[in-house]
Design a protein around this motif. Structure first.
Motif, short mmCIF file in Angstrom:
data_model
loop_
_atom_site.label_atom_id
_atom_site.label_comp_id
_atom_site.label_asym_id
_atom_site.label_seq_id
_atom_site.Cartn_x
_atom_site.Cartn_y
_atom_site.Cartn_z
N ASP A 1 -32.32 8.74 8.65
CA ASP A 1 -31.25 8.60 7.66
C ASP A 1 -31.78 8.77 6.24
N THR B 1 -25.26 5.93 9.80
CA THR B 1 -26.03 4.76 10.15
C THR B 1 -25.13 3.76 10.87
N ASN C 1 -33.08 10.83 14.48
CA ASN C 1 -32.33 11.11 13.26
C ASN C 1 -32.81 10.17 12.15
N THR D 1 -31.82 6.29 13.12
CA THR D 1 -30.75 5.85 14.00
C THR D 1 -30.73 6.72 15.24
N SER E 1 -26.11 9.32 5.65
CA SER E 1 -26.14 9.73 7.05
C SER E 1 -25.32 8.75 7.87
#
Length: 235
Positions: A20, A129, A18, A71, A127
């Motif tokens: 961010d 995090t 993922n 992340t 996002s």
């Protein structure tokens, strides 16, 4: 987690991690343009900054004009969030919440209010995090968060799944006079821009919190908190 350098970030974009956001130097040249195109294809959020910002963020001091932040947080799919939802399901949709503090607080409010999940767009949004998880007081680990490439598509899918969409906007109808029966999705926009027009037009209703003071707006997470608890109280 930070990934620095053109080749390293390009390889990161090939993985399932993922991402961010990506910080990229303004007016990118050469291979940075190809990297930007790949990031857009992947749906990663790219923020153009001055070189001095990258110099400050860089740990290796060899960023080559780009740093990616990723992340290991596991996002849910939209289908996972809505499948099997009961008749009083509640979902929160974030449109343009770019501040990590606001997103963390929104997730905390949603989880505490018993919402089934939170939906965020891949672009122009914070996002999940480590900072968001911390600000949410760990709530992000206990509620489904879906990250979608198209918020408009997600809204349409929610409607197909039987949800009524309510945009929370200052010029909407009085929330205390609104019927919230059935599956409900509350759309909350950024504090500066509010819910975007195209998303607002897809919503079934627009509701507002009555303001009695001289200040004409509330913090996004505060407004959402009042709204979702009013919805749950009515049920």
């Amino acid at each position: 987690m930070k990934t620095e350098g053109r080749n390293a970030v390009f390889e990161l974009l090939k993985t399932d991690k993922n991402i961010d956001k990506i910080l990229m130097v303004k007016n990118p040249q050469g291979s940075l343009n190809a990297l930007f195109a790949e990031a857009r294809k992947r749906g990663a959020r790219v923020q153009f900054v001055d070189k001095k910002v990258l110099d400050k963020e860089s740990e290796e001091k060899r960023h080559q004009g780009v740093i990616a932040f990723s992340t290991d947080y596991s996002y849910a799919s939209l289908d996972e969030m809505t499948s099997g939802a009961n008749a009083n399901s509640l979902v929160v949709v974030c449109d343009g919440i770019e501040d990590v503090h606001n997103l963390g607080s929104i997730i905390r409010v949603a989880e505490c209010a018993g919402a089934d999940g939170v939906i965020i767009p891949a672009n122009k949004s914070a996002s999940v995090t480590e900072a968001v998880i911390r600000i949410s007081a760990g709530a992000a680990e206990h509620i489904k968060v879906a990250k979608v490439n198209s918020l408009g598509y997600a809204v349409e899918e929610l409607k197909k799944a039987g949800y009524w969409l309510y945009a929370l906007e200052a010029d909407g109808e009085d929330i205390y006079k609104t019927d919230f029966s059935g599956k409900v999705a509350v759309v909350i926009g950024g504090e500066d821009s509010g819910v975007r027009r195209l998303i607002r037009e897809k919503c079934d209703y627009c509701v507002a919190l009555p303001l009695k003071g001289k200040v004409n707006s509330l913090n996004a997470s505060v407004a959402l908190g009042i709204a979702v608890y009013e919805i749950q109280r009515r049920r």
